[in-house]
Design an enzyme around this catalytic site. Structure first.
Site, short mmCIF file in Angstrom:
data_model
loop_
_atom_site.label_atom_id
_atom_site.label_comp_id
_atom_site.label_asym_id
_atom_site.label_seq_id
_atom_site.Cartn_x
_atom_site.Cartn_y
_atom_site.Cartn_z
N HIS A 483 21.44 -38.53 53.56
CA HIS A 483 22.42 -39.61 53.53
C HIS A 483 21.73 -40.96 53.31
O HIS A 483 22.10 -41.72 52.40
CB HIS A 483 23.19 -39.63 54.85
CG HIS A 483 24.20 -40.73 54.97
ND1 HIS A 483 25.54 -40.52 54.84
CD2 HIS A 483 24.05 -42.06 55.23
CE1 HIS A 483 26.19 -41.67 54.99
NE2 HIS A 483 25.30 -42.62 55.23
N GLU A 484 20.75 -41.27 54.14
CA GLU A 484 20.08 -42.56 54.02
C GLU A 484 19.33 -42.68 52.70
O GLU A 484 19.26 -43.77 52.12
CB GLU A 484 19.14 -42.80 55.21
CG GLU A 484 19.84 -42.84 56.56
CD GLU A 484 21.00 -43.83 56.62
OE1 GLU A 484 20.99 -44.83 55.88
OE2 GLU A 484 21.94 -43.59 57.41
N HIS A 487 21.60 -43.97 50.02
CA HIS A 487 21.64 -45.43 50.00
C HIS A 487 20.41 -45.98 49.27
O HIS A 487 20.51 -46.92 48.46
CB HIS A 487 21.66 -45.99 51.42
CG HIS A 487 22.96 -45.86 52.12
ND1 HIS A 487 24.15 -46.33 51.60
CD2 HIS A 487 23.28 -45.34 53.34
CE1 HIS A 487 25.14 -46.10 52.46
NE2 HIS A 487 24.64 -45.50 53.52
N HIS A 490 20.66 -45.79 45.55
CA HIS A 490 21.57 -46.82 45.02
C HIS A 490 20.81 -48.13 44.82
O HIS A 490 21.05 -48.86 43.85
CB HIS A 490 22.72 -47.01 46.00
CG HIS A 490 23.99 -47.49 45.37
ND1 HIS A 490 25.13 -47.70 46.08
CD2 HIS A 490 24.30 -47.81 44.09
CE1 HIS A 490 26.09 -48.12 45.28
NE2 HIS A 490 25.61 -48.19 44.06
#
Length: 715
Positions: A483-484, A487, A490
């Site tokens: 998940h991290e 980020h 991105h």
């Protein structure tokens, strides 16, 4: 004669916060450097502000937009380094320096946002010929700036201007104090167990970590804390009900007057309830000054969602779809607890333990069994390989000064060219605030022939290694890591060269979770899980049958989990759109009302969850916690494109094409266009909720006609 660059290098040599020529110099940092650096950078930014707002300064990008961008970027990078260290390496000296300089920084950003001359210049620029010829990315930066000026109080006149500035100062100080109280309250509690019988059921690695913690503290026995890797194994595995109850009470009363620890006056000093009340009052006043009915309306201006009512309708309709499944989950848990565990009335501190027992009974595996297969170094390597295949990059170790021996540093390249770099700080410790997050150390930016590549911080709080054994992750930990890193992708894989909209900058808050939640899906693909697993003792990959049982249990209690997230999100949105500070209803009463509406499990009346809800009181998610579910619609639908590719005749080629399209249309464009446009470009249509419901196992029961969930399509 010494040049400007030579002067800058000389100053940077004596103060790490003034060095913008390369990577952050953590090894050379001292809290004593904070005040001189921040004072200098604010002074330089104010001088630049005076220059660009002067009447003789031309109305052009090069003359007034870029110079101010240069000055504010330097301040942002320096203060960002201080803020990062304050979050991951808290010391009394650093905390003092941070709090002493926070008002100065807040004052400057408020002053900038209220600068009427600059606002007018932006408005004239936006109406001029040069603006019409700008690239879409630069146009979006100007449009965002005009929006932010209005939200920053640039249209206010005295005495409202001054009061608005006071509100910003006080809110910043309160948010920081809220975060400090949570950290201090978390660290204030410790449970030392001396009777090994109390540890029955606890996995070996959790026992070893507790034993190691006790030895480091100079006490006999096993030491448990409220750091999540220490706390949660007790709740999930310990047979001793009294131990579970004590630790649950300590955890859920953190930063409240009723805290188990600390006691007495210190509990009152760390109580976050007065901070919550004051923050809400200040936010309501801010909204009124800006001409909005409530703070939620202010918060939603730069987001995809159009109104608080739209968000509440979305959450309530999703809750209606999830409720039958949540009730089924709860009935099954209660029946099992009564029949198999002699717990006819399980309490809040029994739920994680009973749920783990039910999962073991139903699916014939436990999280502790799975954990033996996920060694952190191998999982990290597996994650990197997934990213490399999907996005045609290469990730390799790199070298840089760090703030702690556990921190590692990496670089991302494509065709031998550096794209970005990132730090990983993955273990829990007392000086580090709880949770997991990604933050930017530096953003991508091009100035002439020079390209500044992005740098990111990736932070988690996993259980550290004990002795010679590597750190072991639960499957939930694995998904957190993915998940991290989503980020991080991105931020790091952007191709946008304009600072204000490169990477995560300028991306709507309720869309920023799309890449992170998207990456979680790969943790459920057999080939990926197999490749990154190796038993800590035998080295064997996870057995296919065990994975199939995990997959069968993927949506175990997903109904209850969905309602829990909706509970948090609806509480947040109602708190910021309906709650009136100072009136009869308290924050606790509103939370209880939300729970009565959507929850299927009510916690004890002394539970003070809100007092440690840092997301909305200290973390930027105020009136924005719904973003997790809103963006989950986008991410699930985006991943469905990869699922479709897997069923094409040449799946490998199809997956490669889909990965490149996701890179091109979602990751690479950053905030240079509206998130909904990026989604449409990738998917070829508006988002649909079907994939989210399917991924969460909520497609069997049909909801009533009135429960059709509106998806974020044209906001």
């Amino acid at each position: 004669m010494e040049t400007d660059t030579e002067t800058e290098r000389s100053e940077a040599a004596s103060n790490a916060l003034l060095d913008f020529f390369g990577l952050p110099r953590f090894a050379d940092f001292s809290p004593k450097q904070v005040a001189p650096a921040i004072d200098r950078l604010i002074a330089e930014a104010r001088t630049t502000l005076q220059q660009v707002t002067a009447a003789e300064t031309p109305l052009s990008w090069d003359a007034f937009v870029e110079p101010l961008e240069d000055a504010t970027e330097r301040l942002g990078r320096a203060w960002g380094m201080v803020g990062h260290l304050n979050a991951v390496a808290d010391t009394p000296e650093l905390r003092e320096a941070y709090n002493a300089n926070l008002p100065k920084v807040t004052e400057f950003w408020t002053e900038l946002g209220q600068n009427h001359e600059l606002f007018e210049k932006y408005k004239r620029y936006a109406a001029g010929a040069e603006f019409a010829a700008l690239t879409p990315a630069r146009k979006r930066i100007v449009e965002n700036a005009l929006r932010d000026f209005r939200l920053g109080g640039a249209e206010l006149v005295s005495p409202a201007r001054e009061r608005f500035a006071e509100l910003q100062q006080r809110q910043a100080a309160l948010a920081q104090k809220f975060s400090e109280n949570v950290l201090d309250a978390t660290n204030a509690y410790a449970k030392v167990v001396t009777d090994e019988a109390q540890l029955d059921g606890l996995p070996d690695d959790a026992r070893e970590a507790a034993r190691d913690a006790a030895q480091r503290a100079g006490v006999d026995g096993w030491k448990f804390t409220l750091q999540f890797p220490s706390y949660f194994p007790v709740m999930q595995y310990a047979h001793d009900r009294a131990l579970r109850e004590e630790m649950y009470r300590a955890y859920t009363t953190r930063a409240s007057k009723g805290a188990v620890a600390p006691q007495g006056d210190r509990a009152v000093a760390l109580d976050n309830e007065p901070i919550i009340d004051e923050l809400l009052a200040l936010r309501a006043e801010e909204a009124e000054l800006l001409g909005y009915r409530n703070f939620a309306e202010v918060s939603l201006v730069p987001k995809m969602a159009e109104s608080p009512d739209e968000v509440k309708k979305f959450l309530r309709e999703l809750a209606a779809r999830a409720r039958p499944f949540a009730l089924r989950d709860l009935d099954a848990l209660r029946e099992f607890a009564a029949r198999a565990l002699s717990l006819p009335d399980p309490k809040a501190w029994d739920l994680a333990w009973a749920s783990e027992k039910l999962k073991e009974d139903r699916y014939a595996f436990s999280d502790r069994e799975v954990k033996q297969y996920f060694q952190l170094p191998r999982v990290l390597d597996g994650l990197f390989r997934v990213v490399e295949r999907l996005f045609a990059v290469r990730i390799s170790p790199d070298r840089a000064p760090t703030w702690h021996p556990d921190v590692r540093f990496f670089r991302i390249e494509r065709d031998g060219t550096l794209i970005g770099q990132f730090y990983t700080d993955l273990y829990a410790r007392e000086s580090k605030r709880p949770g997991a997050w990604m933050d930017d150390a530096r953003s991508r930016r091009r100035r002439g022939p020079s390209l500044q590549t992005p740098v990111a911080y990736l932070t988690c709080n996993f259980q550290p290694p004990v002795g010679a054994r590597p750190a072991l992750l639960t499957h939930d930990d694995v998904t957190t890591l993915f998940h991290e890193f989503g980020h991080g992708l991105h931020h790091l894989l952007t191709r946008v060269d304009e600072l204000g909209v490169s990477g995560i900058s300028g991306v709507e808050w309720d869309a920023v979770e799309l890449p992170s939640q998207f990456m979680e899906n790969f943790c459920w693909e057999w080939e990926i899980v197999e490749s990154m697993s190796a038993h800590v003792d035998t080295g064997e990959p996870i057995p296919k049958k065990l994975f199939e049982r995990m997959l069968a249990a993927k949506n175990f209690q997903s109904g209850m989990a969905t309602l829990r997230q909706i509970e948090f999100a609806l509480f947040d949105m109602r708190l910021h759109s309906e709650y009136v500070p100072g009136q009869a209803q308290t924050v606790q009463q509103l939370l209880d009302e939300v729970r009565d509406e959507v929850a299927v499990i009510a916690p004890p009346e002394w539970n003070r969850f809100q007092n440690s809800f840092s997301h909305i009181f200290a973390g930027g998610y105020s009136a924005g916690y719904y973003s997790y579910k809103w963006a989950e619609v986008l991410s699930a639908d985006a991943y469905a494109a990869f699922e479709e590719a897997m069923h094409e005749p040449d799946a490998a080629a199809a997956l490669k094409r889909t990965g490149r399209r996701f890179l091109d249309e979602i990751l690479a464009v950053g905030g240079s266009r509206p998130a909904i446009d990026s989604f449409r470009s990738f998917r070829g249509r508006d988002p649909e909720i079907d994939a989210l419901l399917r991924h969460n196992g909520m497609v069997e029961a049909r909801a009533p006609e009135s429960s059709h969930v509106r998806t974020p399509q044209s906001s």
